[in-house]
Design a protein around this motif. Sequence first.
Motif, mmCIF file in Angstrom:
data_model
loop_
_atom_site.group_PDB
_atom_site.id
_atom_site.type_symbol
_atom_site.label_atom_id
_atom_site.label_comp_id
_atom_site.label_asym_id
_atom_site.label_seq_id
_atom_site.Cartn_x
_atom_site.Cartn_y
_atom_site.Cartn_z
ATOM 1 N N GLY A 164 -37.517 -6.918 21.851
ATOM 2 C CA GLY A 164 -37.095 -8.109 23.172
ATOM 3 C C GLY A 164 -37.995 -8.693 22.473
ATOM 4 O O GLY A 164 -38.581 -9.826 22.122
ATOM 5 N N VAL A 165 -39.662 -8.085 22.642
ATOM 6 C CA VAL A 165 -40.812 -9.012 22.659
ATOM 7 C C VAL A 165 -41.116 -8.875 21.060
ATOM 8 O O VAL A 165 -41.613 -10.616 21.242
ATOM 9 C CB VAL A 165 -41.921 -8.436 23.635
ATOM 10 C CG1 VAL A 165 -41.695 -8.746 24.803
ATOM 11 C CG2 VAL A 165 -42.347 -7.315 23.443
ATOM 12 N N CYS A 166 -40.736 -8.447 20.508
ATOM 13 C CA CYS A 166 -41.401 -9.188 19.295
ATOM 14 C C CYS A 166 -40.122 -10.263 18.559
ATOM 15 O O CYS A 166 -40.742 -10.610 17.971
ATOM 16 C CB CYS A 166 -40.809 -7.284 17.674
ATOM 17 S SG CYS A 166 -42.012 -5.853 18.207
ATOM 18 N N LYS A 167 -39.159 -9.925 19.503
ATOM 19 C CA LYS A 167 -37.902 -10.829 18.910
ATOM 20 C C LYS A 167 -38.476 -12.081 18.740
ATOM 21 O O LYS A 167 -38.502 -13.338 18.327
ATOM 22 C CB LYS A 167 -36.820 -10.504 18.913
ATOM 23 C CG LYS A 167 -35.859 -9.425 17.921
ATOM 24 C CD LYS A 167 -34.247 -9.081 18.958
ATOM 25 C CE LYS A 167 -33.680 -8.103 17.817
ATOM 26 N NZ LYS A 167 -32.571 -8.023 18.688
ATOM 27 N N ASP A 168 -38.962 -12.176 20.165
ATOM 28 C CA ASP A 168 -39.585 -13.743 20.682
ATOM 29 C C ASP A 168 -41.182 -14.140 19.891
ATOM 30 O O ASP A 168 -41.689 -14.684 20.862
ATOM 31 C CB ASP A 168 -40.191 -13.559 22.115
ATOM 32 C CG ASP A 168 -38.534 -13.655 23.211
ATOM 33 O OD1 ASP A 168 -37.750 -13.574 22.414
ATOM 34 O OD2 ASP A 168 -38.440 -12.619 23.972
ATOM 35 N N LYS A 169 -41.781 -12.579 19.413
ATOM 36 C CA LYS A 169 -43.263 -13.094 18.831
ATOM 37 C C LYS A 169 -44.155 -12.997 19.393
ATOM 38 O O LYS A 169 -45.553 -13.323 19.408
ATOM 39 C CB LYS A 169 -43.672 -14.923 17.816
ATOM 40 C CG LYS A 169 -42.316 -15.268 17.162
ATOM 41 C CD LYS A 169 -42.083 -15.943 16.086
ATOM 42 C CE LYS A 169 -41.543 -16.712 15.344
ATOM 43 N NZ LYS A 169 -41.484 -18.098 15.321
ATOM 44 N N LEU A 170 -44.141 -12.237 20.382
ATOM 45 C CA LEU A 170 -44.724 -12.064 21.223
ATOM 46 C C LEU A 170 -45.254 -10.338 21.145
ATOM 47 O O LEU A 170 -45.522 -9.111 21.444
ATOM 48 C CB LEU A 170 -44.390 -11.919 22.138
ATOM 49 C CG LEU A 170 -44.096 -12.753 23.453
ATOM 50 C CD1 LEU A 170 -43.011 -12.780 24.919
ATOM 51 C CD2 LEU A 170 -45.137 -13.820 23.730
ATOM 52 N N VAL A 171 -45.712 -9.980 19.996
ATOM 53 C CA VAL A 171 -46.682 -9.269 18.854
ATOM 54 C C VAL A 171 -47.738 -7.924 19.961
ATOM 55 O O VAL A 171 -47.812 -6.654 20.047
ATOM 56 C CB VAL A 171 -47.059 -9.081 18.059
ATOM 57 C CG1 VAL A 171 -46.522 -7.792 16.801
ATOM 58 C CG2 VAL A 171 -45.257 -9.370 17.279
ATOM 59 N N SER A 172 -48.104 -9.295 20.309
ATOM 60 C CA SER A 172 -49.953 -8.522 21.031
ATOM 61 C C SER A 172 -49.215 -7.231 22.743
ATOM 62 O O SER A 172 -49.573 -6.293 22.580
ATOM 63 C CB SER A 172 -50.361 -9.493 21.446
ATOM 64 O OG SER A 172 -51.823 -9.024 22.169
ATOM 65 N N GLU A 173 -47.706 -8.247 23.129
ATOM 66 C CA GLU A 173 -47.427 -7.318 24.117
ATOM 67 C C GLU A 173 -46.764 -6.296 23.504
ATOM 68 O O GLU A 173 -47.081 -4.684 24.203
ATOM 69 C CB GLU A 173 -47.077 -8.176 24.858
ATOM 70 C CG GLU A 173 -47.505 -9.119 26.404
ATOM 71 C CD GLU A 173 -47.738 -10.611 25.001
ATOM 72 O OE1 GLU A 173 -47.799 -10.676 23.587
ATOM 73 O OE2 GLU A 173 -48.155 -11.335 25.324
ATOM 74 N N ALA A 174 -46.380 -6.181 22.763
ATOM 75 C CA ALA A 174 -45.752 -5.398 21.968
ATOM 76 C C ALA A 174 -46.579 -4.201 21.374
ATOM 77 O O ALA A 174 -46.150 -2.342 21.630
ATOM 78 C CB ALA A 174 -44.818 -5.466 20.395
ATOM 79 N N CYS A 175 -47.211 -4.473 21.177
ATOM 80 C CA CYS A 175 -48.369 -3.708 21.101
ATOM 81 C C CYS A 175 -49.051 -2.565 21.533
ATOM 82 O O CYS A 175 -49.552 -1.244 21.336
ATOM 83 C CB CYS A 175 -49.737 -4.333 19.703
ATOM 84 S SG CYS A 175 -48.856 -4.435 17.793
ATOM 85 N N ASP A 176 -49.317 -3.498 22.901
ATOM 86 C CA ASP A 176 -49.615 -3.329 24.315
ATOM 87 C C ASP A 176 -48.980 -2.196 25.031
ATOM 88 O O ASP A 176 -49.364 -0.680 25.132
ATOM 89 C CB ASP A 176 -50.113 -4.126 25.127
ATOM 90 C CG ASP A 176 -51.152 -4.581 24.637
ATOM 91 O OD1 ASP A 176 -52.392 -4.539 23.706
ATOM 92 O OD2 ASP A 176 -51.722 -5.912 25.347
ATOM 93 N N LEU A 177 -47.704 -2.600 24.421
ATOM 94 C CA LEU A 177 -46.465 -1.170 25.651
ATOM 95 C C LEU A 177 -46.073 0.409 24.388
ATOM 96 O O LEU A 177 -46.573 0.924 24.732
ATOM 97 C CB LEU A 177 -45.376 -1.836 25.351
ATOM 98 C CG LEU A 177 -43.904 -1.311 26.546
ATOM 99 C CD1 LEU A 177 -44.751 -0.985 27.749
ATOM 100 C CD2 LEU A 177 -42.910 -2.118 26.120
ATOM 101 N N TYR A 178 -46.415 -0.287 23.025
ATOM 102 C CA TYR A 178 -46.789 0.882 22.258
ATOM 103 C C TYR A 178 -47.406 1.457 22.147
ATOM 104 O O TYR A 178 -47.842 2.807 22.256
ATOM 105 C CB TYR A 178 -46.701 0.375 20.808
ATOM 106 C CG TYR A 178 -47.203 1.798 19.877
ATOM 107 C CD1 TYR A 178 -45.855 3.094 19.167
ATOM 108 C CD2 TYR A 178 -48.341 2.008 19.736
ATOM 109 C CE1 TYR A 178 -45.774 3.439 18.447
ATOM 110 C CE2 TYR A 178 -48.617 2.578 18.318
ATOM 111 C CZ TYR A 178 -47.378 4.146 18.265
ATOM 112 O OH TYR A 178 -47.513 4.943 17.303
ATOM 113 N N CYS A 179 -48.862 1.595 22.451
ATOM 114 C CA CYS A 179 -49.972 2.451 23.141
ATOM 115 C C CYS A 179 -49.658 2.446 24.209
ATOM 116 O O CYS A 179 -50.366 4.171 24.407
ATOM 117 C CB CYS A 179 -51.190 1.737 23.211
ATOM 118 S SG CYS A 179 -52.681 0.424 21.801
#
Length: 84
Positions: free
Chosen positions: A10-25
């Motif tokens: 969801g956040v990647c679709k909203d272009k919030l990639v930094s947050e997605a990468c943080d969640l991946y970590c």
Amino acid sequence: MVIYITIINGVCKDKLVSEACDLYCVMAVKEISADVVTYNSLIYGLCIVGKLKEATSFLNEMVLKAIVFVPIIYWLMHYVKKER
């Protein structure tokens, strides 16, 4: 695991990639394995914001972990690189 994947998608679709990468970590710290959907979401998100180097890193990680990627992701990375 499903909740992490859903949020990352969801956040990647909203272009919030930094947050997605943080969640991946966070997933990595908790030893939760990412699946093909997680990686595809991250790669897609990174491509649409122009972060091809980071997208390529995730693609390479998928290959190292023997996770089969969806061919459209490779095409998307090539297309975005060509447009830049």
